[in-house]
Write a protein that holds these residues in place. Structure first.
Motif, short mmCIF file in Angstrom:
data_model
loop_
_atom_site.label_atom_id
_atom_site.label_comp_id
_atom_site.label_asym_id
_atom_site.label_seq_id
_atom_site.Cartn_x
_atom_site.Cartn_y
_atom_site.Cartn_z
N PRO A 377 0.82 -1.22 0.00
CA PRO A 377 0.00 0.00 0.00
C PRO A 377 0.85 1.27 0.00
O PRO A 377 0.43 2.29 -0.53
CB PRO A 377 -0.81 -0.13 1.29
N LEU A 477 -4.52 -1.81 0.83
CA LEU A 477 -4.16 -1.94 -0.59
C LEU A 477 -5.27 -1.39 -1.48
O LEU A 477 -4.98 -0.73 -2.49
CB LEU A 477 -3.87 -3.41 -0.93
N ALA A 480 -5.06 2.28 -1.49
CA ALA A 480 -3.94 2.80 -2.29
C ALA A 480 -4.13 2.56 -3.78
O ALA A 480 -3.74 3.39 -4.60
CB ALA A 480 -2.63 2.17 -1.82
#
Lengths: 620, 166
Positions: A377, A477, A480
């Motif tokens: 991330p 994740l 991001a």
């Protein structure tokens, strides 16, 4: 990365664009291009030619500062018609040669000794030159040489092309201990060169490698090994450390580069530096722990102290240096690796000042690092769990190329599949869309992405972990990368990529090697952690221990097979190791040379082709 | 290595001979590649740990071996396949274990520290040495191995292949 060493600079490059910098001296030492005596030499060099003066009356070659012809007595004053400049052939022979050991930090940038060669040119002139590319070696008296050029600042200078052609006689084998070869030993060895005892000649390594096979002695020959240490591990880019090993200012780790001790330190300014781990006073190894944190390195021998940026910060009893103290302090900081660059946090270095950029070296392989960090991330990974250090009794190349051998798993690792569980995807080539790829420049990989995308299932590469087990990681994740981006990253997973010569990204592990000798290697492995993802990282640690290292379910057997391979190669017959598997079915696409049969030896063919080019000095 | 702190210096004299015999037995089964018999010594919940430094934190640091009970079973199963090449044939092994000290007693569990020296013969002889911490649970059916920690003298590495039972 196929730029030849020692090649004359392209003429177009010299038109106003500053070159990459001379390997020997700092740009400040550039001569005056308008020097009244030498201006025609510099002007000719800028267009890739060698111009020298002749007597206009009788064509006798003149010395650069000769104003009257010895033969006919005519005047040949500078700037007059009596002195005629002509382009001469770029060829000559070595009249005499020496190796100069000179250290003047700031002026001389070459870290080691360099040759100075008195050349007898075909035109009849004599010129004293160094070489166009760095060399720690001199040349045989009488050896034919070609003239090439180097660039200091904006001024072009003639130089000896090094290495010269095959006809030049003995050469190429590295002067590993630097400075042992000098003019005396060269004189002693004048005469017909011995066939093998004196070392490898240009073309010798090329003869060991064919498109579909290599000679067994590439793994066993000490001369090949010595040349590898020079060409690959000293002159080329090698992986040294990851920035996350020294996360805080003052953090350091000690490493070896080409067998030399280095310390990778993060200074108080936040910069990561690769510095020779040697006190600049008398040579004591400065830093003796594997890792630590310090504001300064203090030599225990005489108490010299260096900042974590390498600067010399303290010299006890400085009065002993009287007025020279300022000079001593300014010039004796820790010596940085001549080249250092990072990509994705992976720190690479070269002990040779001149050469390709890291971006050039990585070529297509940078995508592997991108693919790895895409799983984080934060966009960065963390190699902070320590390195397993596994001593293997085989050649270093065997360790590396085995990592991209898609053929061996069913056999070498049969015990894992028999005892524990089936492979993540089938190792039977016909049952999977896994491919192997020669990415060029010696880099290669086994690429499961197509197969994983076909399955469209996350974490196949991670024991089919259920995403519910790591909710914090998934959330970060997706934050991001977006939901689709995270899904794709988790489907294709990390790379299985070998970056020439010493970095292997093994999914969620990283392996590097340190050659200790022709038949002995340390394999270092460390798990790839994701910053802040403790639950995922704990699982990654346990997976790493299961697979990797001296007791790992996989690598212990690779080490054993490597050792037996080394033992088998002691038999000199057959001469060749066969690498022809899949040769007819290789295809080239934008990503490199690929084969959809995972067991094809395409990666090995790519490795050896590049290896030979590097050892021959044709690539880096 | 807090677990090795000897709280009572006289403890060395107090190590139950039955525990010492258990440790000798465990060592001999490992030496003789009697994998399944060795596995049968382990408790239902167990840890077999070979760290890379004495003060390593297994939550953040990688270890040479960090097996839970399931992985101990897998390790033995792999050795039993006969194609675990790094132990086919098995290394010839003999170890001595000595300097027994009780370092912890908690309920039915006793931790015994000891030193060992092990010679492995494979392509050549390799000397291994270090400190064992055996945590043994006393049960009605006899002692069971709940944890074994191996602090290698050369844990800092590099170490050669260590596919046998250390």
């Amino acid at each position: 990365m196929t730029a030849s060493r020692g090649q004359a600079p392209q003429v177009t490059e010299s038109e106003g664009l500053p070159g990459p910098g001379d390997w020997l001296v700092a740009p400040d030492l550039a001569p005056d291009a308008a020097d009244p005596v030498l201006a025609p030499v510099y002007a000719a060099a800028a267009r890739g030619a060698l111009a020298l003066p002749f007597c206009a009356a009788c064509s006798t070659p003149l010395e650069l500062e000769q104003y009257v012809c010895d033969v006919c007595g005519a005047s040949a004053e500078i700037g007059t018609a009596g002195r005629e400049w002509r382009d001469v052939p770029l060829a000559g022979t070595v009249h005499t040669a020496t190796l100069v050991h000179r250290r003047e930090p700031g002026l001389i940038v070459a870290p080691g000794p360099y040759p100075v060669i008195d050349v007898e040119l075909a035109s009849g002139h004599r010129l004293v030159l160094t070489t166009a590319a760095p060399s720690g070696q001199s040349l045989d008296i009488g050896a034919p040489v070609e003239i090439a050029f180097r660039t200091v600042g904006a001024v072009h200078l003639p130089a000896v092309r090094f290495p010269p052609g095959r006809a030049a006689g003995r050469m190429l084998l590295p002067d590993v201990t630097e400075g042992e070869i000098n003019v005396m030993t060269v004189t002693d060895q004048a005469g017909p060169p011995a066939e093998t005892a004196a070392g490898l000649r240009p073309g010798d390594v090329r003869a060991l490698v064919q498109p579909d096979r290599v000679r067994g002695l590439v793994y066993t020959d000490p001369q090949v090994y010595e040349l590898e240490m020079r060409r690959i591990f000293r002159e080329g880019w090698v992986f040294v450390a990851h920035e996350s090993e020294v996360p805080e200012p003052g953090d350091y780790v000690t490493k070896r580069v080409a067998g030399e001790p280095y310390v990778v330190a993060r200074g108080k300014d936040g910069e990561v530096r690769v510095l020779a781990n040697r006190c600049t006073h008398r040579g004591n190894r400065l830093c003796n722990a594997d890792k630590g944190n310090t504001s300064s390195f203090r030599c225990p021998y005489h108490g010299w102290t260096f900042g974590n940026d390498g600067s010399l910060s303290g010299v006890p009893m400085r009065d002993g240096y009287a007025e020279r103290f300022g000079e001593v302090r300014a010039s004796l900081g820790l010596v940085p690796a001549p080249r250092q660059e990072s990509y994705g946090g992976f720190v690479f270095a070269s002990l040779e000042p001149a050469g390709s950029t890291l971006a050039e070296h990585l070529g297509n392989a940078r995508h592997a690092i991108d693919r790895l960090v895409a799983l984080s991330p934060t966009g960065s990974v963390q190699l902070s769990a320590g390195w397993m250090k596994h001593r293997m009794y085989c050649n270093w190349k065997m360790v590396m190329e085995n990592n991209v051998d898609g053929y061996h798993a069913l056999f070498t690792h049969q015990s894992v599949y028999d005892a524990v569980r089936p492979a993540k995807v089938s190792h039977v080539p016909a049952k999977t869309e896994t491919m192997v790829r020669d990415m060029g420049d010696g880099h290669s990989e086994i690429d499961y992405a197509t197969e994983y995308r076909r399955l469209d299932e996350e974490f196949v590469w991670y024991g089919r972990l259920a995403r519910e087990k790591v909710p914090g990681y998934i959330a970060a994740l997706e934050e991001a990368r977006g939901v689709d981006g995270a899904h794709d990253a988790l489907v294709i997973g990390p790379p299985h990529t070998l970056i020439f010569p010493n970095l292997f990204i093994a999914e969620m592990n990283v392996m590097t090697v340190e050659p200790l000798g022709v038949g002995e290697t340390i394999a270092y492995t460390s798990p790839v952690l994701i910053p802040g993802q403790r639950e995922l990282n704990r699982r990654t640690l346990r997976r790493s221990e299961g697979a990797m290292g001296p007791a790992g379910f996989l690598i212990a057997d690779d080490g054993e097979i490597g050792a037996r391979n080394q033992l088998g190669l002691a038999a000199r017959q057959p001469e060749w190791v066969t690498l022809s598997r899949g040769l007819e079915t290789d295809v080239t696409d934008a990503t490199g040379r690929i084969n959809k049969d995972k067991s094809a030896e395409t990666p090995q063919r790519g490795w050896w082709k590049h290896w030979a080019a590097v050892l021959e000095g044709e690539a880096s | 290595m807090t677990a090795t702190t000897l709280t009572d210096p006289s403890a060395a004299a107090l190590v139950d001979p039955a525990l010492v015999a258990f440790i000798y037995h465990e060592a001999r089964l490992a030496d003789e590649a009697r994998y399944s018999e060795w596995e049968a010594l382990w408790d239902d919940s167990a840890t077999y740990w070979v760290p890379m430094s004495p003060d390593a934190d297994p939550e953040t640091q990688v270890s040479y071996v960090n097996d839970n009970r399931a992985r101990i079973r897998s390790r033995v199963a792999q050795l039993n396949t006969g194609v675990r090449h790094s132990q086919t044939p098995p290394s010839v092994l003999r170890r001595t274990v000595s300097n027994f000290e009780v370092t912890d007693v908690t309920g039915d569990r006793v931790t015994v520290a000891s030193n060992f020296v092990l010679v492995e013969y494979r392509f050549a002889s390799t000397l291994w040495a270090g400190r064992y911490l055996h945590t043994i649970r006393r049960t009605e059916s006899g002692p069971r191995l709940a944890a074994k920690t191996v602090h290698l003298v050369n844990a800092g590495g590099p170490i050669p292949t260590m596919a046998f039972l250390i």
